[in-house]
Enzyme design. Structure first.
Site, PDB file in Angstrom:
ATOM      1  N   ASP A  44       0.839  -1.207   0.000  1.00 53.73           N
ATOM      2  CA  ASP A  44       0.000   0.000   0.000  1.00 53.73           C
ATOM      3  C   ASP A  44       0.867   1.248   0.000  1.00 53.73           C
ATOM      4  OD1 ASP A  44      -2.957   1.080   0.768  1.00 53.73           O
ATOM      5  OD2 ASP A  44      -1.416   2.299   1.740  1.00 53.73           O
ATOM      6  N   TYR A  49       3.415   9.509  -0.414  1.00 54.44           N
ATOM      7  CA  TYR A  49       4.485   8.873   0.383  1.00 54.44           C
ATOM      8  C   TYR A  49       5.870   9.016  -0.274  1.00 54.44           C
ATOM      9  CZ  TYR A  49       0.378   6.482   2.387  1.00 54.44           C
ATOM     10  OH  TYR A  49      -0.834   6.189   2.943  1.00 54.44           O
ATOM     11  N   LYS A  74      -2.529   5.967  -4.347  1.00 61.21           N
ATOM     12  CA  LYS A  74      -3.605   6.930  -4.074  1.00 61.21           C
ATOM     13  C   LYS A  74      -3.292   8.277  -4.724  1.00 61.21           C
ATOM     14  CE  LYS A  74      -3.591   4.780   0.494  1.00 61.21           C
ATOM     15  NZ  LYS A  74      -2.181   4.530   0.802  1.00 61.21           N
ATOM     16  N   HIS A 107      -7.376   9.792  -2.164  1.00 59.08           N
ATOM     17  CA  HIS A 107      -6.757   9.752  -0.829  1.00 59.08           C
ATOM     18  C   HIS A 107      -7.643  10.383   0.254  1.00 59.08           C
ATOM     19  CE1 HIS A 107      -2.423   9.294   0.872  1.00 59.08           C
ATOM     20  NE2 HIS A 107      -3.300   9.108   1.823  1.00 59.08           N
TER      21      HIS A 107
END
Ligand SMILES: NC(=O)c1ccc[n+]([C@@H]2O[C@H](COP(=O)([O-])OP(=O)(O)OC[C@H]3O[C@@H](n4cnc5c(N)ncnc54)[C@H](OP(=O)(O)O)[C@@H]3O)[C@@H](O)[C@H]2O)c1
Length: 273
Positions: A44, A49, A74, A107
């Site tokens: 994930d 990120y 996302k 998100h």
């Protein structure tokens, strides 16, 4: 790895590895390689990120057939605000470089934007470049608004969920709507003392498991997919090892009693970031 069938028939492993806060790409690559070597088949990540490239690289290097690995990413809020949804998707595809994405999520529900974003997600889904589309941090009222104006029901809603925030109402709403709930920060990011709670350490003793495994099993038995983050090989393996015991209804009620509707992350009704 046991899998759950999503509402469009796509299968998703019940436990995956979350890679938030591993921004150093060498470290992210090492973490994903290690996770794949101990048996993870579900990763994930997110544009936010900053490690999609590392995730893709580790997957390609592993030699594991692409179709055996489930990858979620996302779309970030700025891309909703600018309306550049397809561009954001293409950029994630390019960074990951793994032919297709298994699950693409909005998100956060950016007010005034998430419905038009979802319509573009439906178009992306139609191209076949993503096997399933879903949302994250949506409350029941966001999902209701979406249902009124869209054709496809989200496959997944990934939300903050742990024993201090058990999300009973949203979980039930999603069950009825055919949306699979996924949990993030299932250990409350290990910042709150959750893993030292007596109820959890007691159940850990009863089943010869760790408090973390008790939480992951509680999620599984409530029908919730989990994506614990760990950069440590031993804890990664521990977090996968939850399929050989069963909690009783009383155990589940006891864990539910820890609920205090406490968020460690933002409230999805105030997405100003
Ligand atoms: N959709 C969203 O808005 C959203 C928001 C936040 C997070 N997420 C996703 O959810 C994933 C997980 O959430 P999170 O990273 O916030 O936190 P988390 O998974 O609840 O907790 C991670 C922390 O727990 C520790 N840990 C992991 N396994 C453990 C075990 N068996 N025993 C004891 N400690 C353990 C980790 O340390 P070590 O690394 O040292 O093991 C780390 O400090 C993220 O990585 C991300 O993929 C999504």
């Amino acid at each position: 790895m046991e899998k759950v069938k999503l509402n469009n028939g796509v299968e998703m492993p019940w436990v995956g590895l979350g890679v938030f806060r591993i921004e150093d790409n060498k470290e992210a690559e090492r973490v994903v390689e290690t996770a794949l070597s101990v048996g993870y088949r579900h990763i994930d990540t997110a544009m936010y990120y900053l490690n999609e490239e590392a995730v893709g690289k580790a997957i390609r290097k592993s030699g594991i057939p692409r179709e055996e690995i489930f990858v979620t990413t996302k779309m970030w809020n700025d891309d909703q605000r600018s309306g550049k949804v397809k561009e954001a998707f293409d950029a994630s595809m390019k960074r990951l470089d793994i032919d297709y994405i298994d699950l693409y999520l909005i998100h956060w529900p950016v007010e005034g934007k998430f419905i038009e974003t979802w319509k573009k997600f439906e178009e992306i889904y139609a191209t076949g470049k993503v096997k399933a589309i879903g949302v994250s941090n949506f409350k029941a009222h966001h999902l209701e608004a979406l249902a009124k104006e869209s054709k496809i029901t989200p496959a997944v809603n990934q939300i903050e969920l742990h024993p201090y925030l058990i999300q009973e109402d949203d979980l039930n709403y999603c069950k009825k709507a055919g949306i699979r709930t996924g949990a993030w920060s299932q250990f409350a990011a290990n910042q709150t003392g959750l893993l030292d709670e007596k109820i959890l350490t007691g159940l850990a003793g009863k089943y010869s498991k760790s408090p973390a495994q008790i939480i992951l099993r509680w999620n599984y038995q409530r029908g919730v997919v989990t994506i614990p983050k760990s950069a440590n090989e031993k804890r990664m393996a521990e977090n996968l090892n939850i399929f050989d015991f069963s909690l009783t209804d009383e155990d589940i009620k006891a864990i539910n009693s820890l609920n205090k509707n406490m968020r460690i992350g933002p409230d999805p009704d105030h997405v100003d970031f």
